[in-house]
Structure formats: C-alpha cells, structure tokens
Design a protein around this motif. Structure first.
Motif, short mmCIF file in Angstrom:
data_model
loop_
_atom_site.label_atom_id
_atom_site.label_comp_id
_atom_site.label_asym_id
_atom_site.label_seq_id
_atom_site.Cartn_x
_atom_site.Cartn_y
_atom_site.Cartn_z
N VAL A 166 0.85 -1.19 0.00
CA VAL A 166 0.00 0.00 0.00
C VAL A 166 0.88 1.25 0.00
N LEU A 167 0.55 2.20 -0.88
CA LEU A 167 1.19 3.52 -0.82
C LEU A 167 0.22 4.47 -0.14
N VAL A 168 0.65 5.06 0.97
CA VAL A 168 -0.20 6.08 1.59
C VAL A 168 0.40 7.44 1.30
N ALA A 169 -0.48 8.41 0.97
CA ALA A 169 0.02 9.68 0.43
C ALA A 169 -0.76 10.88 0.93
N LYS A 170 -0.04 11.99 1.06
CA LYS A 170 -0.65 13.29 1.34
C LYS A 170 -0.49 14.14 0.08
N VAL A 171 -1.62 14.53 -0.51
CA VAL A 171 -1.59 15.32 -1.73
C VAL A 171 -1.96 16.76 -1.40
N GLY A 172 -1.30 17.70 -2.04
CA GLY A 172 -1.66 19.11 -1.84
C GLY A 172 -0.98 19.69 -0.62
N LEU A 173 -1.63 20.64 0.01
CA LEU A 173 -0.98 21.46 1.04
C LEU A 173 -1.33 21.03 2.45
N ASP A 174 -2.19 20.03 2.58
CA ASP A 174 -2.69 19.64 3.89
C ASP A 174 -1.59 18.96 4.72
N GLY A 175 -1.26 19.56 5.85
CA GLY A 175 -0.17 19.03 6.67
C GLY A 175 -0.61 18.09 7.78
N HIS A 176 -1.92 17.83 7.91
CA HIS A 176 -2.39 16.94 8.98
C HIS A 176 -1.85 15.53 8.73
N ASP A 177 -0.88 15.10 9.52
CA ASP A 177 -0.31 13.78 9.23
C ASP A 177 -0.49 12.78 10.37
N ARG A 178 -1.32 13.15 11.36
CA ARG A 178 -1.57 12.21 12.45
C ARG A 178 -2.26 10.94 11.93
N GLY A 179 -3.34 11.14 11.19
CA GLY A 179 -4.14 10.01 10.73
C GLY A 179 -3.36 9.08 9.82
#
Lengths: 130, 546
Positions: A5-18
């Motif tokens: 699985v690749l988990v990713a944050k796209v864009g400017l959202d910095g919420h990385d707890r979840g």
C-alpha cells in the motif's frame, strides 16, 4: 503474499496524524506500507505508485480539497495505464462520498472508521474474489 | 517569598483591583470569597502563579471570547468578523487558508482546490484591507494564526493599518509565529528551521521596539496535542519551545524582560477534565520557576504565563455531531477552571466541515453560558487544594521536567539547540506519532469509549447537519481579485522592493521587517515575498518517520 500500500498526502494539507496511525495499523496487519511524505502532487503520487508496484493507494485528506484532488490522482494513474485502486480517508462529509465514488475512488473512510474496516476493505480491493 | 507574604501580597492586589460587581454570591445568595485556602497556601497573582496570574482573576475581567474564523475571500470573512462582534465576541482570530499558510498565492498551481477552504485567502494588502474593513483596529485585538509567513502577514497588517491612520504602536493583537511546532506537529513549514528562526527573531525585535501592545509569539501546544501527543508532552514541548524563543531573543541582544511579557501561550482543552486543569496549573508554575531562576527575569510580568485555550478538535466526532456540544462545553469549562485568558470553543460540525454560522454561534453561546450563568468565574482556582488536582499538577510538572532534561542534553545545555536538534532528529515527531498510535490502539481495543463511535451508536443514521459549503467559486473569485492587483500595481515598485527584500535576507544582521513592510505597501503578493525569501533561505524537506 502481503499487500503493498502507498499512503500519500496530496496538496498542502499538513495533517499527518491520521496517515501515520493508519500506516502503522496496516503494517501491524502484515501489509507493506510506503509513505510519500507531505505536499505531493497527483502526478508524483501516481509515479510513486507505479514505480513501487503497489496494490492500493490510500490518500489522507483533511483540508476539504478531496473533491478536487482525489479524482486527479485517479486520472494520473489511469493516464499511466494503471488500474491501482485509490481509497480516501479523512474529513469527508457524507454528501461527498457518492461524488468521490463516481470519480473512481474505490472506498472512502470517514472519521471513526475502525481499524478492521480499513484492513478488510483494502484486502478486498487487492483480492476482489472475496 | 515566604507563605505569609504570599497572602499579604494577594490581599493588597485584590483590594486594589477593579471588580465587575460589588459582591459575588451563589444563586441562593451565599456570599463567596474571591479565593479559598488556608493562609499558608499559594495565592493567585503571586509567584509561582499556580492558581492564576491575577489576584482577582475573572472577578475583574472575564476571559476574552475569541472565536477563530475565516473562509472564502476577505470580503466573506469580514462579514463573519462583524457578526462575531455583533454577537458579543470580544476578540478576532483569523484563520487563513492553506495556500496563505504556506506562503503561496491563490493562482499558484499547488493552491488548486485549497483557496479559501480552511480559512481566508490573503494574497496582498488589498485582501487585508477588505478583511478588516469597518473594524476598529485600535479597540479590537486581532490574532493571526500563521507561522511560516508570519512576518509577511505582520507587515501587511501594519501597512494596512497605517494607511487607515492607525499607527503600529496602537495595534493590539497576537501573531502565532511559532515555527518550532510546525516542524514538530502542524507541518506548515517552508524554510529550514534556522532560517525560519531568523524571521522569528526579526518579528520579536521589531514588535519589542515598535509595537508595545503586540504579542510577538503565541507559543502553541494546541497543534502538538491535536497531532497526538499526551497532555504532558503538550505541556513540555510547548514550554521548551517558549524557552527556545527566549534564548533566541537573548542571543540577538534583547533582554529576557523585554521579550517574555510579549510571549503568550496557546493550549488545547481535551476531554480528560482534571488532567487538563492540572496541565494549565503546572504550566504557570513551571514557566514562573524557570523564568525567575533559570533565565533570571526580574520583571514579574515575565514570570506570568498567559494563555489562550481552544477545545480539542480531535475529540469531536462525525457520528451524532450534536454530542460535540456537550464535549466542547466540558472542555471549555476545564479551560476556565484552569484560568485561561481567552478561549475558542469549537463548533459541533467541525469533524465534518468548517463551522456553519449557526454552529459557530452555538459555540460562542456555550462560553457565554459558562461565563454568565454558572457562576464558576466568581472564585479563582476553585479546584486548588483538591488532593487529586494538586497531585496531578505535580505529576504534570515532573513529567515535563524529565522531558526538558532530555532536550537540554540534546542541546548541550541550550534549549534552543535542543529544540532544533529534536526536530532534526525526529525526536518530537516520534514522540507524537507514538502517542497518537497508542491512543488509537486503545480506542480500537475498546479500552476507551467514544460515544457514538465505539459505543452507543444508536442514532448514528440520523439526518446530517446543515454544513457550510465552500465552493470552487471562491477560488475563481479570489484568483480574479489577485489578477486585478497584479495588473494595476506599479511593477517598478514591486521589483525594487523585492530586490531589497532579497538583499536584506542575505545579510543575517539586518531586520527584515522594514523591507517586508515596504513590499506590502507596493502590493507585492505573499507568494512573491516568500519566493524572494526562498531564493536566499532555501526550502525544508521533511524526512518522515513512520
């Protein structure tokens, strides 16, 4: 064979707890997890997913930009002839779930989705015979 | 200071204070004292301030009901600000959208889908003009929740106020400007840590010299907690960051007493009621002790930890969202019993979307009910002397002290170096991620109940709330506004001020605020100022830990 699985944050959202918690839960369940880090573009996620040959892409979105950005990730994958399913987790109002599914998102996990549900759905996407 | 004198000091200050009412009674007419405890106890307004920083606490002045708001364009948010003031809100707090927080213009390709969504979009001084239109900047205090581009936002605000004839010395408010917690928790960073700290230094020095009513940094534990830390980690990391900023200012030649009274703090109010109250009490005691004995501050105001509180967004549930009203009320009460100076109460719909107007009003009403109906504000530190709360306060302090010791070791005796090393070595990020994971595990095992999520789920299928919808229309509107500014401004002035900015940035001995204010006046955009600075400072890339 364990799921990749690749988990990713796209864009400017910095919420990385979840995303970090979910990554560990998936690892605990025996999956191989790759995390892109913050501030990715739809293209960079698609490239990484294809390169890493993952089974599922998971996007974590808490800033409200999911309707704009999640479909772009699906499109970027399909442009690369990839059928890797994309799932979204985060702050997604119920009204938006149908729109996301219509845009090719395979599953949506809202706030409060249980560990079991996330694991089960991801496994079912990898081995759809179940 | 011996114990007898603590009482005397409190008595003198209390007797000199102006009170809201001549006497304070319970609903049934029993007259109540301003504070309870034996004469040898600690007293509010007296070092080490465990029981509050003012002798008369809320008997003189209620906390500031400061509601955080912002969405869409500056015109939309200005309307919401005026509603808040009309509804009895006494301070403004500006939420910026993601592109603004990261110093990107609304027409930047990376801004796609984010413009005006999580807050208001600010691209240039033109937006700041609209944001504060018809708001009296000399009487209302303004808090601006922004970090990486904090110096730029301060420059825009000062330039705009001065256009309206309000001098910078009259402006009261707070800049969040707490960059350390961005690397640790909130992750809205742009420049590398040391370059960011140079900008923080410049804002501290500028406000110390020219803006006597301005708080230069709101040292924020809120985001550390929301990112998953425990209460003690929130407490320790926040105060450590506060110490780091003091050391930064001291290294720049400012005295601790010139800077410490301008630092304010910002804590979370989570759902474990007594633990939160203990956290606030411990925070005041630790700050006072360290400022007096470690940093040798002589001014009592330097010893006094003032803080804003926000209820815990992360405690809210998407399931049965009306239950969030009860959670928020309990959390807000903890903030008040803990002696907060200002408070934001979250809206019940925030696990689903930005607050609707109605939900935001209900959240403010929650504070007003606590302030004006319950009588809890009549007595300072009403839980002081409770064996449980006093013991928890001590444990909070001990846990924080042991984390400080680790940081000092990492920094070779310097808290500033310890905090930067802790970021670079993922020490903070690792602590926070581990605590978040352990908490999630406890929910999933059912060790902790969350009503509507892992228990008591009847009613989860009820109709959804009316939510605020932010459409892409706002994004188009904002991009058009920005295009107008770009077209009408004097390109020579833009080029000239940007060149000066880059030149000043390259010389670490120069304070960047004058160059930023010049650029703001020339209608240089936030994105352009950031680009000029990135050219000199570079960009930070996080290596994430899982």
């Amino acid at each position: 064979m364990s799921e990749r699985v690749l988990v990713a944050k796209v864009g400017l959202d910095g919420h990385d707890r979840g995303i970090k918690v979910v990554a560990r839960i998936l690892r605990d369940a025996g999956m191989e997890v790759v995390y892109t880090g913050l501030f990715q573009t739809p293209e960079s996620v698609a490239v990484a997913a294809v390169q890493e040959d993952v089974d599922v892409v998971g996007l974590s979105m808490l800033s409200g930009a999911h309707l704009t950005l999640a479909p772009l990730v699906v499109a970027a994958l399909r442009e690369r002839d990839s059928n890797i399913p994309v799932v979204v987790g985060g702050i997604v109002p119920g009204n938006d779930v149908d729109d996301l599914k219509a845009a090719g998102i395979a599953a949506v996990f809202g706030p409060g989705a249980s560990d079991e549900e996330i694991i089960r759905v991801i496994r079912s996407l990898v081995s759809p015979v179940e | 200071m011996n114990q007898e004198r603590a009482y005397d000091r409190w008595r003198r200050d209390y007797d000199a204070a102006t009170l809201r009412r001549p006497s304070f009674t319970t609903m049934s007419g029993i007259e109540v004292d301003p504070v309870y405890g034996p004469p040898e106890a600690e007293f509010p307004g007296v070092y080490p301030y465990t029981r509050g920083i003012h002798a008369s606490m809320y008997r003189s002045r209620m906390w500031t009901m400061r509601m955080f708001a912002g969405f869409g364009t500056a015109v939309d948010t200005n309307e919401r600000f005026r509603d808040i003031i009309a509804a009895g809100g006494t301070g403004l707090s500006t939420a910026f959208d993601m592109p603004t927080l990261l110093g990107l213009d609304s027409d930047d390709p990376m801004s796609l889908g984010e413009v005006g969504r999580c807050g208001v979009a600010i691209d240039s001084i033109e937006d700041v003009r609209d944001l504060f239109r018809d708001i009296d900047l000399a009487s209302i205090t303004t808090s601006m929740t922004i970090n990486s581009p904090a110096a730029i936002m301060l420059a825009l605000f000062v330039a705009q106020a001065e256009e309206r004839g309000v001098g910078r010395a009259r402006l009261g408010g707070t800049l969040q400007n707490d960059i350390l917690k961005e690397y640790q928790a909130q992750k809205e960073f742009v420049f590398p840590p040391r370059q960011s700290m140079r900008l923080v230094r410049d804002t501290i020095a500028f406000t110390a010299a020219e803006m006597p009513k301005w708080n230069s940094i709101s040292v924020s534990g809120y985001h550390i907690r929301e990112a998953g830390s425990t209460a003690a980690e929130e407490l320790a990391f926040t105060l450590a960051n506060g110490f780091a900023y003091l050391e930064l200012a001291r290294a720049a030649g400012l005295s601790v007493d010139a800077v410490a009274p301008r630092l304010s703090f910002f804590f979370n109010a989570h759902i474990d009621f007594f633990e939160e109250i203990a956290k606030y009490r411990a925070a005041r005691r630790i700050w006072a002790t360290w400022l007096r004995h470690h940093y040798h501050a002589a001014d009592e105001r330097s010893w006094q930890l003032r803080f804003h509180t926000q209820t815990a967004g992360v405690s809210l549930t998407a399931q049965q969202p009306e239950n969030n009203l009860a959670r928020t009320a309990i959390e807000a009460l903890a903030g008040v019993l803990g002696g907060t100076q200002s408070l934001h109460t979250n809206s019940m719909d925030e696990a689903l979307a930005l607050p609707s107007e109605k939900a935001a009003r209900l959240a403010l009403r929650t504070q007003q009910i606590i302030a004006f109906e319950t009588n809890v504000a009549n007595v300072a530190d009403p839980l002081g002397g409770s064996w449980y709360v006093e013991a928890l306060t001590d444990v909070m302090e001990q846990q924080a002290e042991s984390l400080f010791a680790e940081l000092l070791e990492m920094g070779d005796g310097s808290m500033l170096e310890g905090c930067i090393a802790g970021i670079e070595q993922n020490w903070f990020q690792g602590h926070i991620a581990e605590s978040a994971y352990q908490l999630e595990r406890s929910f999933n095992r059912g060790d902790r109940i969350v009503v509507g999520v892992n228990a008591f789920t009847e009613g989860n299928e009820d109709a959804d709330l009316e939510l605020l919808r932010v459409t892409n229309e706002d994004e188009r509107k904002q991009i058009a506004r920005l295009a107008t500014v770009r077209q009408r401004r004097d390109d020579d002035a833009v080029r000239r001020t940007r060149e000066r900015l880059a030149r000043d940035a390259a010389d670490a001995s120069v304070n960047l605020m004058p160059a930023l204010i010049d650029a703001a006046r020339a209608e240089v955009t936030v994105g352009e100022m950031m680009t000029s600075l990135v050219g000199v400072f570079g960009r930070y890339v996080e290596v994430p830990v899982l």
